[in-house]
Scaffold this motif. Structure first.
Motif, PDB file in Angstrom:
ATOM      1  N   LEU A  43       0.841  -1.199   0.000  1.00  0.00           N
ATOM      2  CA  LEU A  43       0.000   0.000   0.000  1.00  0.00           C
ATOM      3  C   LEU A  43       0.881   1.255   0.000  1.00  0.00           C
ATOM      4  O   LEU A  43       0.601   2.230  -0.709  1.00  0.00           O
ATOM      5  CB  LEU A  43      -0.904  -0.023   1.226  1.00  0.00           C
ATOM      6  N   GLY A  44       1.973   1.189   0.786  1.00  0.00           N
ATOM      7  CA  GLY A  44       2.905   2.319   0.833  1.00  0.00           C
ATOM      8  C   GLY A  44       3.478   2.608  -0.534  1.00  0.00           C
ATOM      9  O   GLY A  44       3.583   3.768  -0.951  1.00  0.00           O
ATOM     10  N   PHE A  45       3.821   1.557  -1.272  1.00  0.00           N
ATOM     11  CA  PHE A  45       4.372   1.746  -2.607  1.00  0.00           C
ATOM     12  C   PHE A  45       3.348   2.359  -3.547  1.00  0.00           C
ATOM     13  O   PHE A  45       3.650   3.259  -4.334  1.00  0.00           O
ATOM     14  CB  PHE A  45       4.862   0.408  -3.170  1.00  0.00           C
ATOM     15  N   PHE A  46       2.115   1.897  -3.419  1.00  0.00           N
ATOM     16  CA  PHE A  46       1.037   2.404  -4.259  1.00  0.00           C
ATOM     17  C   PHE A  46       0.849   3.913  -4.040  1.00  0.00           C
ATOM     18  O   PHE A  46       0.784   4.691  -4.996  1.00  0.00           O
ATOM     19  CB  PHE A  46      -0.232   1.630  -3.902  1.00  0.00           C
ATOM     20  N   ILE A  47       0.839   4.309  -2.755  1.00  0.00           N
ATOM     21  CA  ILE A  47       0.691   5.735  -2.451  1.00  0.00           C
ATOM     22  C   ILE A  47       1.900   6.504  -2.975  1.00  0.00           C
ATOM     23  O   ILE A  47       1.773   7.574  -3.560  1.00  0.00           O
ATOM     24  CB  ILE A  47       0.526   5.928  -0.931  1.00  0.00           C
ATOM     25  N   PHE A  48       3.078   5.914  -2.769  1.00  0.00           N
ATOM     26  CA  PHE A  48       4.311   6.601  -3.178  1.00  0.00           C
ATOM     27  C   PHE A  48       4.335   6.836  -4.686  1.00  0.00           C
ATOM     28  O   PHE A  48       4.704   7.907  -5.153  1.00  0.00           O
ATOM     29  CB  PHE A  48       5.523   5.755  -2.754  1.00  0.00           C
ATOM     30  N   ILE A  49       3.906   5.837  -5.459  1.00  0.00           N
ATOM     31  CA  ILE A  49       4.008   5.997  -6.922  1.00  0.00           C
ATOM     32  C   ILE A  49       2.987   7.046  -7.393  1.00  0.00           C
ATOM     33  O   ILE A  49       3.307   7.886  -8.247  1.00  0.00           O
ATOM     34  CB  ILE A  49       3.859   4.640  -7.659  1.00  0.00           C
ATOM     35  N   ILE A  50       1.805   7.066  -6.783  1.00  0.00           N
ATOM     36  CA  ILE A  50       0.825   8.095  -7.171  1.00  0.00           C
ATOM     37  C   ILE A  50       1.378   9.480  -6.857  1.00  0.00           C
ATOM     38  O   ILE A  50       1.313  10.410  -7.676  1.00  0.00           O
ATOM     39  CB  ILE A  50      -0.507   7.864  -6.438  1.00  0.00           C
ATOM     40  N   CYS A  51       1.963   9.602  -5.651  1.00  0.00           N
ATOM     41  CA  CYS A  51       2.482  10.910  -5.261  1.00  0.00           C
ATOM     42  C   CYS A  51       3.655  11.319  -6.144  1.00  0.00           C
ATOM     43  O   CYS A  51       3.813  12.499  -6.443  1.00  0.00           O
ATOM     44  CB  CYS A  51       2.912  10.897  -3.811  1.00  0.00           C
ATOM     45  N   SER A  52       4.474  10.344  -6.581  1.00  0.00           N
ATOM     46  CA  SER A  52       5.592  10.780  -7.416  1.00  0.00           C
ATOM     47  C   SER A  52       5.102  11.194  -8.798  1.00  0.00           C
ATOM     48  O   SER A  52       5.696  12.069  -9.422  1.00  0.00           O
ATOM     49  CB  SER A  52       6.683   9.713  -7.495  1.00  0.00           C
ATOM     50  N   PHE A  53       3.989  10.615  -9.260  1.00  0.00           N
ATOM     51  CA  PHE A  53       3.386  11.124 -10.507  1.00  0.00           C
ATOM     52  C   PHE A  53       2.992  12.587 -10.322  1.00  0.00           C
ATOM     53  O   PHE A  53       3.240  13.422 -11.186  1.00  0.00           O
ATOM     54  CB  PHE A  53       2.133  10.320 -10.862  1.00  0.00           C
ATOM     55  N   ALA A  54       2.393  12.874  -9.157  1.00  0.00           N
ATOM     56  CA  ALA A  54       1.946  14.242  -8.915  1.00  0.00           C
ATOM     57  C   ALA A  54       3.136  15.180  -8.766  1.00  0.00           C
ATOM     58  O   ALA A  54       3.101  16.308  -9.243  1.00  0.00           O
ATOM     59  CB  ALA A  54       1.072  14.288  -7.667  1.00  0.00           C
ATOM     60  N   GLU A  55       4.199  14.718  -8.083  1.00  0.00           N
ATOM     61  CA  GLU A  55       5.350  15.587  -7.863  1.00  0.00           C
ATOM     62  C   GLU A  55       6.069  15.898  -9.177  1.00  0.00           C
ATOM     63  O   GLU A  55       6.686  16.943  -9.318  1.00  0.00           O
ATOM     64  CB  GLU A  55       6.347  14.913  -6.913  1.00  0.00           C
ATOM     65  N   CYS A  56       6.022  14.954 -10.116  1.00  0.00           N
ATOM     66  CA  CYS A  56       6.685  15.185 -11.402  1.00  0.00           C
ATOM     67  C   CYS A  56       5.793  15.963 -12.362  1.00  0.00           C
ATOM     68  O   CYS A  56       6.177  16.194 -13.504  1.00  0.00           O
ATOM     69  CB  CYS A  56       7.067  13.872 -12.053  1.00  0.00           C
ATOM     70  N   ASN A  57       4.584  16.334 -11.943  1.00  0.00           N
ATOM     71  CA  ASN A  57       3.630  17.015 -12.811  1.00  0.00           C
ATOM     72  C   ASN A  57       3.326  16.215 -14.069  1.00  0.00           C
ATOM     73  O   ASN A  57       3.199  16.765 -15.150  1.00  0.00           O
ATOM     74  CB  ASN A  57       4.137  18.401 -13.229  1.00  0.00           C
ATOM     75  N   ARG A  58       3.225  14.908 -13.929  1.00  0.00           N
ATOM     76  CA  ARG A  58       2.925  14.080 -15.088  1.00  0.00           C
ATOM     77  C   ARG A  58       1.425  13.832 -15.153  1.00  0.00           C
ATOM     78  O   ARG A  58       0.747  13.836 -14.126  1.00  0.00           O
ATOM     79  CB  ARG A  58       3.629  12.725 -14.954  1.00  0.00           C
ATOM     80  N   THR A  59       0.915  13.570 -16.348  1.00  0.00           N
ATOM     81  CA  THR A  59      -0.480  13.182 -16.477  1.00  0.00           C
ATOM     82  C   THR A  59      -0.702  11.956 -15.601  1.00  0.00           C
ATOM     83  O   THR A  59       0.183  11.120 -15.549  1.00  0.00           O
ATOM     84  CB  THR A  59      -0.806  12.807 -17.935  1.00  0.00           C
ATOM     85  N   PRO A  60      -1.784  11.756 -14.910  1.00  0.00           N
ATOM     86  CA  PRO A  60      -3.000  12.580 -14.877  1.00  0.00           C
ATOM     87  C   PRO A  60      -2.929  13.802 -13.957  1.00  0.00           C
ATOM     88  O   PRO A  60      -3.962  14.372 -13.666  1.00  0.00           O
ATOM     89  CB  PRO A  60      -4.031  11.594 -14.362  1.00  0.00           C
TER      90      PRO A  60
END
Lengths: 352, 165
Positions: free
Chosen positions: A209-226
């Motif tokens: 679960l931690g990894f799942f949250i981390f990967i979503i947040c890193s998408f957001a931090e990189c300003n990547r779609t979505p």
């Protein structure tokens, strides 16, 4: 001699830093190419195929094009900050690479050279600190442009990065409770020992679960779609880099790809064993070969994560702004807190 | 002169210089950026004292979060040097009095410094995270918990204020 300096160490680190920075730039360059190819495959097109064999020289052509474009600094902008913005974006993107263990060590000239620029006590917190600074490049550049759309893009970027940093930090706390160390090198060493060729000790199995949250947040931090609302072109023209041209624009675009590369490396290091090649006992190999195997293993994992980044970009449409905030504050943060509590409870239960 | 002394001088010049620049620049945005440089210099001092955790937390919390919010507000309100309200002499007077008393307190503290026992640089493990955590959760557990309650109430207060239309 007033200053006692270990010159060999400084030279060694200097070479290592140069290699790491150059490699990050080179990889980021070819990531832009890979992005266009992956997009083309997902959309049933051919993608760039004119410059060089299979279009492999396309990134060079893109770079040349950016360099030869006219350099425009708007009249009503704040000039020093306008130039500082892209520079900061680039700097913070590259700075993170300092604490990443790229491999174990190599043996040259009778010296053991560690393939990590700095194994500092606070390891992952340093990464977190630099990531939280990443927003300045965008904010300063967007404000200095003196353009409403740029400013809106910059403010969106800032609020998005601050919001998702929280969930990312909490998911990291759960990981830290499992590993008991902040040093990235130490984490990789822990993930090397374990059943089934080391695969069973990978942190992703302990913290799914931690990894799942981390990967979503890193998408957001990189300003990547979505999560690419800061540069939503159908609402904000071009977002925070509307007023930029030539290589200053190139720096912003490039920083995004470097961020993507670095966050893939960090995900591989934290959750997927870093430079650990499964089913290979590195201790049996000579140090140089082991280092090579390690780097290949790390890069294979990184290529996979970069592909995931692109796959998601060309599959999932962009969020609306309220959906973004809702996901960050109402879903991810409670989920991360829950993950942290469960992890703490399990550690207490099993260590009793 | 050792490397540590050299670094100390460099960081001190950087901290004081950028603090002065922060006060002297007209534009609020530039002021904030200089303040961030001050935070970096202070973090450098923490690292010299081997307090790595404090150094990085200083950067994460102050430079990474609070200053972003400052910048956010300044940018949204579009404060420029022209829109700054003209200060009257009473404000100047209040500033001089409060600044002077702060200077007095600081001077008193500096006078009391025991020069015979300077702070040791790069020694001591008190600033490393494992030692810090143990100290916080054993010797200082009550103040730690009380301050966390304080933070929680501040957070709830912020949410309540934010909810009010």
């Amino acid at each position: 001699m007033l200053l006692v300096i270990d010159w060999a160490m400084i030279l060694e680190k200097f070479v290592l830093i140069t290699v790491v920075v150059m490699a990050s730039l080179g990889i980021a360059m070819y990531t832009t190419f890979a992005e266009r190819k992956v997009a083309a495959i997902l959309q049933d097109r051919r993608g760039p195929n004119r410059a060089g064999p299979f279009g492999l020289l396309q990134p060079l052509a893109d770079g040349l094009k950016l360099f030869f474009k006219e350099e425009i600094i708007p009249n009503f902008s704040s000039k020093s900050l306008f130039i500082l913005g892209p520079g900061l974006a680039m700097l913070t993107a590259i700075m993170t690479s300092a604490v990443i263990p790229w491999g174990d060590k190599v043996h040259f000239f009778n010296r053991d050279i560690s393939l990590q620029i700095a194994d500092i006590n606070i390891g992952i917190l340093y990464v977190f600190g630099v990531v939280s600074l990443g927003v300045y490049g965008i904010m300063i550049g967007s404000w200095a442009s003196n353009n409403k759309f740029s400013l809106l893009g910059g403010l969106r970027a800032a609020s998005q990065i601050i919001s998702y940093e929280l969930a990312m930090g909490i998911s990291l706390i759960a990981l830290l409770m499992v590993t008991g160390t902040l040093s990235l090198k130490e984490m990789v060493l822990q993930q090397q020992q374990g059943g089934w060729g080391g695969l069973l000790s990978w942190n992703v199995l302990k913290q799914p679960l931690g990894f799942f949250i981390f990967i979503i947040c890193s998408f957001a931090e990189c300003n990547r779609t979505p999560f690419d609302l800061p540069e939503a072109e159908n609402e904000l023209i071009g977002g925070y880099h509307t007023e930029y041209s030539s290589m200053k624009l190139g720096f912003y675009l490039f920083a995004e790809y470097i961020n993507m590369f670095i966050s893939s490396v960090i995900m591989a290091t934290l959750f997927f064993g870093g430079y650990d090649m499964p089913f290979v006992n590195e201790a049996n190999l000579s140090p140089n070969i082991a280092a090579l195997v390690g780097i290949i293993a790390l890069m294979a994992k990184v290529v996979f994560f970069i592909f995931v980044f692109m796959w998601v970009r060309w599959t999932i449409p962009r969020f609306r702004y309220d959906q973004l905030m809702h996901l960050g504050w109402r879903i991810l943060i409670p989920l991360a807190l829950f993950n942290m509590l469960v992890t703490g409870g399990l550690i207490l239960y099993f260590n009793k | 002169m050792s490397v540590t002394t050299l670094l100390f001088i460099l960081l001190s010049v950087m901290a004081v210089g950028s603090a002065l620049m922060m006060l002297l620049t007209k534009s609020p945005v530039h002021s904030i950026l200089w303040l961030i440089v001050v935070f970096f210099a202070i973090s450098g001092h923490y690292i010299l004292l081997n307090a790595q955790f404090l150094a990085i937390v200083n950067i994460i919390v102050y430079a990474g979060a609070i200053m972003v919010l400052f910048l956010f507000v300044v940018m949204l309100m579009n404060l420029n040097s022209e829109s700054e309200p003209a200060k009257n002499y009473r404000l100047h007077l209040i500033g001089i009095i409060s600044g002077g008393s702060l200077l007095l307190v600081l001077l008193a503290a500096v006078m009391k410094i025991d020069l015979a026992h300077p702070v040791m640089m790069k020694v001591g493990e008190a600033g490393l995270i494992s030692k810090l955590g143990k100290t916080l959760f054993t010797d200082y557990v009550l103040p730690f918990e009380i301050s966390s309650v304080l933070f929680l109430s501040a957070m709830i207060g912020a949410v309540v204020i934010g909810k009010k239309d």
